[in-house]
Scaffold this active site. Sequence first.
Site, PDB file in Angstrom:
ATOM      1  N   GLU A 162       0.828  -1.197   0.000  1.00  0.00           N
ATOM      2  CA  GLU A 162       0.000   0.000   0.000  1.00  0.00           C
ATOM      3  C   GLU A 162       0.866   1.252   0.000  1.00  0.00           C
ATOM      4  OE1 GLU A 162      -3.022  -0.228  -0.505  1.00  0.00           O
ATOM      5  OE2 GLU A 162      -3.688  -2.173   0.236  1.00  0.00           O
ATOM      6  N   CYS A 163       0.512   2.200  -0.849  1.00  0.00           N
ATOM      7  CA  CYS A 163       1.247   3.463  -0.872  1.00  0.00           C
ATOM      8  C   CYS A 163       0.726   4.431   0.179  1.00  0.00           C
ATOM      9  CB  CYS A 163       1.161   4.097  -2.255  1.00  0.00           C
ATOM     10  SG  CYS A 163      -0.507   4.625  -2.724  1.00  0.00           S
TER      11      CYS A 163
END
Length: 239
Positions: free
Chosen positions: A234-235
């Site tokens: 996940e960014c």
Amino acid sequence: MSKPDLDAFLHGDDAALRETNRRLESMPAEDRVRWALEHLPPQHVLSSSFGTQSAVMLHLVSRQMPEIPVILVDTGYLFPETYRLVDALTDRFGLNLKVYRPALSPAWQEAGLGRLWEQGADGIERYNRLNKIDPMERALRDLDAGTWFAGLRRQQANSRAELPVLRRQDGRIKFHPIIDWHRPRRARYLRRHDLPDHPLRDQGYVSIGDVHTTVPLLPGMLEEETRFFGIKRECGLHR
């Protein structure tokens, strides 16, 4: 389905949220989108990375609300094929495209901070904050977003396996109409509506972000390992 208590959703009525999600789970994606546009608070916005099979969400939502703002966060490091796909889909669907960029250009960042994506987990965290999270937060504020449509799917990563169709995030509603779709189902949707996929899909890419933090899916890899060198999936946009 009756109109939900929006104030209850936003202020912590988990029972109402669970019941609404239970009903949404049994609805087709097209009906979920229609319900959300009728009942969930404006302003409605749709985010897209213009990655693999991104035409599914763009078509699914924009055909019911052609004027919906479509947010693209342009880090400055996207693949050339991604930029060309953005142009093609914007022209085809007549998208109301809203492009947001980092406060500092890629050259300026690299001059002052170096190649953050090569600086381990902390560097990637900072890279994502500067290039993805900050521009997206600015977009949501500028557009006064009340409901954020996103094309997340449970199949993409373990961190998404339990996500519902409808949830709260930072005082607004996040809506995932294709959360339960698998990749073959999205591929069938593309074929049925004669929609293009990302050109890099044919080269083994299943999740496409920036040039330097994305690799094709190789034998033995999980989809989530194709981004950020497997350090992160996940960014931070879809926490």
